[in-house]
Design an enzyme around this catalytic site. Structure first.
Site, PDB file in Angstrom:
ATOM      1  N   TYR A  88     -39.634  24.917   3.539  1.00  0.00           N
ATOM      2  CA  TYR A  88     -38.595  25.107   4.554  1.00  0.00           C
ATOM      3  C   TYR A  88     -38.353  23.831   5.347  1.00  0.00           C
ATOM      4  CZ  TYR A  88     -35.846  27.509   8.110  1.00  0.00           C
ATOM      5  OH  TYR A  88     -34.837  27.912   8.949  1.00  0.00           O
TER       6      TYR A  88
ATOM      7  N   LYS B 234     -34.823  21.562   5.380  1.00  0.00           N
ATOM      8  CA  LYS B 234     -34.014  21.408   6.602  1.00  0.00           C
ATOM      9  C   LYS B 234     -33.904  19.947   7.022  1.00  0.00           C
ATOM     10  CE  LYS B 234     -32.794  25.682   7.143  1.00  0.00           C
ATOM     11  NZ  LYS B 234     -31.385  26.101   7.079  1.00  0.00           N
TER      12      LYS B 234
ATOM     13  N   THR C  12     -34.680  38.182  13.157  1.00  0.00           N
ATOM     14  CA  THR C  12     -34.019  38.449  11.884  1.00  0.00           C
ATOM     15  C   THR C  12     -35.118  38.679  10.853  1.00  0.00           C
ATOM     16  OG1 THR C  12     -34.039  36.116  11.247  1.00  0.00           O
ATOM     17  CG2 THR C  12     -32.079  36.909  12.443  1.00  0.00           C
TER      18      THR C  12
END
Length: 156
Positions: free
Chosen positions: A78, A82, A113
């Site tokens: 991740y 990014k 989320t």
């Protein structure tokens, strides 16, 4: 998209590749596909200042893509995807400046989320309404930058 917290000894090549494809390659290729329409919009709206009323690209990044804010390590797929997205944002801002298209990266906050989880402190509505408010004020000086949901600059 993000695999679970991943330490160096547990990271897998397929995690790195899948996350890079989703978080970096797709936004780049989507921008490439939409570039003719963005350029057309910028020309049609040439009398307007650079911003969302003219043409803008908003990339959803993350504070986990910040070099300066990385104090915990891990999250290799991740974080790396990014960071790459932030670099793509900066490159696009340079490449599309003459077309009048602004490009920026936004960290939406730690939001409740599927990705952020139920322990996240921010509700979806709070994040999205703040992002819309900030995006509506974008100017040329925001192009190539990295900001959090409320418009505050983020550290690279």
């Amino acid at each position: 998209m993000s695999p679970k917290f991943t330490r160096l000894n547990l990271v897998k090549p397929e995690q790195l590749m899948e996350t890079y494809v989703t978080n970096t390659m797709v936004p780049i290729l989507l921008t490439k596909a939409l570039y003719p329409l963005l350029r057309k919009a910028a020309k049609i709206n040439a009398c307007k200042p650079n911003g969302i009323e003219k043409a803008a690209i908003i990339n959803m990044s993350s504070m986990l893509g910040s070099f300066d804010l990385n104090t915990t390590g891990g999250f290799y797929p991740y974080r790396c995807s990014k960071v790459a997205l932030n670099m793509a944002t900066k490159s696009m801002s340079v490449d599309l400046k003459d077309d009048g298209i602004i490009v920026t990266s936004i960290h939406p906050g730690w939001v409740k989320t599927d990705l952020g989880g139920q322990n996240a402190p921010m509700e979806i509505d709070d994040s999205t309404s703040s992002i819309v408010k900030f995006v509506s004020t974008l100017k040329q000086e925001h192009s190539g930058g990295f900001y959090q949901w409320d418009g505050q600059p983020m550290l690279w």
